[in-house]
Design an enzyme around this catalytic site. Structure first.
Site, mmCIF file in Angstrom:
data_model
loop_
_atom_site.group_PDB
_atom_site.id
_atom_site.type_symbol
_atom_site.label_atom_id
_atom_site.label_comp_id
_atom_site.label_asym_id
_atom_site.label_seq_id
_atom_site.Cartn_x
_atom_site.Cartn_y
_atom_site.Cartn_z
ATOM 1 N N SER A 175 0.790 -1.227 0.000
ATOM 2 C CA SER A 175 0.000 0.000 0.000
ATOM 3 C C SER A 175 0.824 1.279 0.000
ATOM 4 O O SER A 175 0.356 2.304 -0.474
ATOM 5 C CB SER A 175 -0.975 0.004 1.177
ATOM 6 N N HIS A 203 -5.502 -3.211 -2.769
ATOM 7 C CA HIS A 203 -5.172 -2.247 -3.823
ATOM 8 C C HIS A 203 -5.063 -2.877 -5.214
ATOM 9 O O HIS A 203 -4.780 -2.173 -6.176
ATOM 10 C CB HIS A 203 -3.858 -1.532 -3.499
ATOM 11 N N LYS A 235 -12.228 0.860 -1.671
ATOM 12 C CA LYS A 235 -11.208 1.419 -2.549
ATOM 13 C C LYS A 235 -11.729 1.420 -3.986
ATOM 14 O O LYS A 235 -12.602 2.209 -4.315
ATOM 15 C CB LYS A 235 -9.890 0.689 -2.332
#
Ligand SMILES: *Cc1c(COP(=O)(O)O)cnc(C)c1O
Length: 396
Positions: A175, A203, A235
């Site tokens: 990250s 991610h 996200k």
């Protein structure tokens, strides 16, 4: 009593004190922040779905029939059919037997890890893993073996020396650095040394892999190679919550044992409903990913040409290595003065001397937005060089 005030003062003196800015608009590139317009380059809204009008409309439509609150935990009376349908959709999306929906990624990591390893077991964790993985490992009571970032020979040596139940845990995309875990090699080592492999792809999902299936798919791997996959929905998916997906047996086990799943109120069912619908967009809308990767390529080339030190990342996480925490802060402030919002990442989030400007991209950014960022980076580079009389960037 402990001197809390002195601790905060020391933190301030080291340039490590954190402040929260207030946003007055939904997540998107152009935002009102503490009353000022800023162009946002620090969100994880990679596909630009956080304020997607279709998702907003779907949420409004779902509210009258779903209500707001989940009402209770899943094992009491809070497990709505929308939660269940989302889990089935997530299992299909990730090509796995089954999935379990958690309220946050933090809770998913803490609950899953502490349920699957315990006293007498060993958990192997990459040193750059997310804080929620570290906390899950600590809470589990298992012996923790942290290995140097992506150092596969060190991991193999430790695995070979360890007996008993073993689990290896890693971020799929790291990250703070944006690089990918060596999943092919990790999977091979886990098979060879009989260790369970868990990948947290917060991610990677939605961003890389076929149809946004993430880093496991990117490496051509599946559930047989990486049994457990954790993903977050706040996200790239632009909503909220998280999930773990994997073999039916392990998901059944987690429903019984994961305390952060059991002892908490279920998420608002309408949110689960919208997230399920959003997966269709994530899967089918390839143009968002294509545009995102074009922005990332252009940024890397131009930032390097300006003398910035980019890191080995092909993902929308594009840190510029600065080194000193105070300098990273000054550069972030200089960008802000030019209407650009890029956060400085400092210790303890990253190791001392590796402070950075963490630039992240969204499919909602235009090439014109990118131009504004690059122009500002060019300006502050010369500003800071003049002010301090030394090379501004790339000096760790
Ligand atoms: C953001 C993040 C989490 C936490 O997810 P939330 O849903 O925001 O709690 C977990 N793991 C990684 C790698 C993350 O980046």
């Amino acid at each position: 009593m402990r001197n809390f005030a002195a601790e905060l003062e020391a933190r301030r003196a080291q340039g490590l004190y954190r402040e929260r800015k207030q946003t007055q608009s939904p997540q998107r590139p152009s935002m009102q922040v503490d009353g000022q317009p800023l162009l946002n380059f620090c969100s994880n809204d990679y596909l630009g779905l956080a304020s997607n009008p279709h998702a907003v409309a779907a949420l409004i439509e779902a509210l009258p029939s779903h209500g707001i609150g989940g009402g209770a935990s899943h094992l009491i009376c809070g497990h709505h059919q929308s939660h269940h349908a989302l889990e089935e959709r997530l299992a299909r999306f990730t090509g796995r037997d089954s999935a379990l929906f958690f309220s946050t990624g933090y809770m998913a990591n803490v609950g899953v890890i502490s349920a699957l390893v315990g006293k007498g077991d060993t958990v192997f964790s990459d040193e750059l893993n997310h804080a929620s993985i570290i906390d899950g490992c600590r809470l589990s009571g298992a012996r923790i073996c942290r290995f140097a970032h992506s150092d596969m020979s060190m991991l193999e040596q430790h695995l070979a020396e360890t007996s008993g139940h073993k689990m290896v845990v890693t971020d799929g995309v790291f990250s703070m650095d944006g690089d990918l875990a060596k999943l092919g090699e990790l999977s091979r080592l886990c098979r060879k040394h009989d260790a369970l492999l868990l990948v947290d792809d917060a991610h990677g999902l939605g961003v890389i892999g076929r149809g946004g299936r993430g880093s496991v798919d990117h490496f051509g791997l599946d559930q047989d190679d990486v049994p457990l996959l954790i993903g977050t929905l706040g996200k790239a998916f632009g909503t909220a919550g998280a999930f773990v997906a994997g073999p039916q047996l392990l998901i059944d086990y987690l429903v019984q044992k994961a305390r952060t799943y059991i002892y908490t109120t279920s998420m608002p069912p309408a949110l689960a409903e919208v997230t399920r619908q959003t997966i269709d967009t994530v899967e089918k809308d390839e143009s968002r990913r294509t545009h995102l990767h074009t922005l990332v390529d252009r940024f890397r080339r131009r930032a390097q040409a300006l003398g910035y030190q980019v890191m080995p990342s092909d993902t929308p996480i594009q840190p510029l290595l600065i080194g000193d925490a105070a300098r990273a802060m000054a550069m972030s402030a200089a960008l802000e003065a030019r209407g650009i919002w890029v956060s400085a990442i400092r210790p303890p989030t990253v190791p001392p001397g590796q402070s950075r400007l963490r630039v992240t991209f969204s499919a909602a950014h235009t090439h014109e937005h990118l131009n504004q960022l690059l122009d500002a980076l060019q300006e502050i580079r010369s500003d800071i060089t003049t002010e301090s009389g030394e090379q501004a960037v790339g000096s760790a």
